[in-house]
Design a protein around this motif. Sequence first.
Motif, mmCIF file in Angstrom:
data_model
loop_
_atom_site.group_PDB
_atom_site.id
_atom_site.type_symbol
_atom_site.label_atom_id
_atom_site.label_comp_id
_atom_site.label_asym_id
_atom_site.label_seq_id
_atom_site.Cartn_x
_atom_site.Cartn_y
_atom_site.Cartn_z
ATOM 1 N N UNK A 104 1.056 -1.699 0.166
ATOM 2 C CA UNK A 104 -0.016 0.072 -0.177
ATOM 3 C C UNK A 104 0.884 1.387 0.072
ATOM 4 N N UNK A 105 2.121 1.537 0.309
ATOM 5 C CA UNK A 105 2.806 2.182 0.366
ATOM 6 C C UNK A 105 3.852 3.089 -0.843
ATOM 7 N N UNK A 106 2.966 3.829 -2.313
ATOM 8 C CA UNK A 106 3.543 4.827 -2.777
ATOM 9 C C UNK A 106 5.147 4.868 -2.971
ATOM 10 N N UNK A 107 5.375 5.682 -3.886
ATOM 11 C CA UNK A 107 6.957 5.451 -3.876
ATOM 12 C C UNK A 107 6.765 7.349 -3.802
ATOM 13 N N UNK A 122 14.507 -5.568 6.759
ATOM 14 C CA UNK A 122 13.349 -5.049 6.718
ATOM 15 C C UNK A 122 13.087 -3.664 7.173
ATOM 16 N N UNK A 123 11.652 -3.184 6.447
ATOM 17 C CA UNK A 123 11.526 -1.754 6.108
ATOM 18 C C UNK A 123 9.837 -2.127 6.888
ATOM 19 N N UNK A 124 10.066 -1.393 7.384
ATOM 20 C CA UNK A 124 9.076 -0.587 8.462
ATOM 21 C C UNK A 124 8.132 0.441 8.020
ATOM 22 N N UNK A 125 6.437 0.501 7.355
ATOM 23 C CA UNK A 125 5.738 1.264 7.048
ATOM 24 C C UNK A 125 5.430 3.026 8.113
ATOM 25 N N UNK A 126 4.947 3.826 7.267
ATOM 26 C CA UNK A 126 4.369 5.121 8.220
ATOM 27 C C UNK A 126 2.859 4.029 8.547
ATOM 28 N N UNK A 127 1.794 4.274 10.039
ATOM 29 C CA UNK A 127 0.669 3.138 9.565
ATOM 30 C C UNK A 127 -0.016 3.889 9.235
ATOM 31 N N UNK A 128 -0.301 5.012 8.544
ATOM 32 C CA UNK A 128 -0.490 5.797 7.357
ATOM 33 C C UNK A 128 -0.387 6.310 6.468
ATOM 34 N N UNK A 129 -1.019 5.912 5.455
ATOM 35 C CA UNK A 129 0.280 7.055 3.612
ATOM 36 C C UNK A 129 -1.518 7.169 3.270
ATOM 37 N N UNK A 130 -0.951 8.413 2.374
ATOM 38 C CA UNK A 130 -2.001 8.507 1.672
ATOM 39 C C UNK A 130 -1.618 8.179 -0.134
ATOM 40 N N UNK A 131 -2.825 8.208 -0.516
ATOM 41 C CA UNK A 131 -2.460 7.596 -1.765
ATOM 42 C C UNK A 131 -3.308 7.402 -3.113
ATOM 43 N N UNK A 155 -2.421 3.575 -6.577
ATOM 44 C CA UNK A 155 -1.065 3.669 -7.503
ATOM 45 C C UNK A 155 -0.768 2.955 -7.613
ATOM 46 N N UNK A 156 -0.511 2.043 -6.248
ATOM 47 C CA UNK A 156 0.562 1.205 -5.986
ATOM 48 C C UNK A 156 0.005 -0.659 -6.822
ATOM 49 N N UNK A 157 -0.498 -0.762 -6.729
ATOM 50 C CA UNK A 157 -1.273 -1.686 -7.679
ATOM 51 C C UNK A 157 -2.270 -2.696 -6.875
ATOM 52 N N UNK A 158 -2.023 -2.174 -5.572
ATOM 53 C CA UNK A 158 -2.953 -3.301 -4.454
ATOM 54 C C UNK A 158 -4.157 -2.425 -4.699
ATOM 55 N N UNK A 159 -5.690 -4.010 -4.144
ATOM 56 C CA UNK A 159 -6.900 -3.259 -4.298
ATOM 57 C C UNK A 159 -7.769 -3.307 -2.516
ATOM 58 N N UNK A 160 -8.424 -2.050 -2.824
ATOM 59 C CA UNK A 160 -8.635 -2.287 -1.203
ATOM 60 C C UNK A 160 -10.420 -2.076 -1.369
ATOM 61 N N UNK A 161 -11.270 -2.289 -0.664
ATOM 62 C CA UNK A 161 -12.952 -1.988 -0.675
ATOM 63 C C UNK A 161 -13.079 -0.796 0.543
ATOM 64 N N UNK A 162 -13.482 0.210 -0.868
ATOM 65 C CA UNK A 162 -13.279 2.013 -0.301
ATOM 66 C C UNK A 162 -15.335 2.475 -0.660
#
Length: 191
Positions: A104-107, A122-131, A155-162
């Motif tokens: 879910x993490x954008x470039x 390992x990489x730890x992303x922020x808890x919330x990201x804007x995409x 935009x990352x290619x992932x699919x979510x429910x909105x």
Amino acid sequence: MLSITQLQPGIACIYNNKPYIVLESSHEKQGRGSGVQHVTMRCIFDGTTLQQNFKGNVSLDEAHIERTQGQFLYRDSDGMHCMDQTTYDQLTISPEFISQSLAFVPEGTIVDIIHFNGRPVSITPPIKVTVIIAHADPGIKGDRANAGTKAVELQTGATIQAPLFIKTGDAVIVDTRTGRYVERAKDKSIF
């Protein structure tokens, strides 16, 4: 060496020859016996969680990890590529060490990079990201078969429910821990 009472959230330890970070810990003492430490840990290598009970005089080796900040550049078959924010070196984290939350993490996002034995693991992303929403079918008014949500592609290619009102081009905030929609972003100017 770490005693069981030193296994507190944020502490890194070696268990079964793998480095873990303690997420939750609670101590229990019953009657005359020795205490039991209930610990939930996350493996630094693959992100899997483990719940373990440690009794009495058990001790674990401390894992010497280093945390740095980096900017996520791109992902390919070699893994995730990031730029260290202090040295500007480009680092690559192998695909087997990449957790699902990074889908879910954008470039361009600033992430925490964990180094173990001098190499990034390992990489730890922020808890919330804007995409940005790359594709969303129009919501049909009155469609409640899916509890007022629809599948959208990020935009990352992932699919979510909105929610049904979200459309292509909208900026949304996603919780990287769960992969769930949080809210519509107030300001798209960051893109």
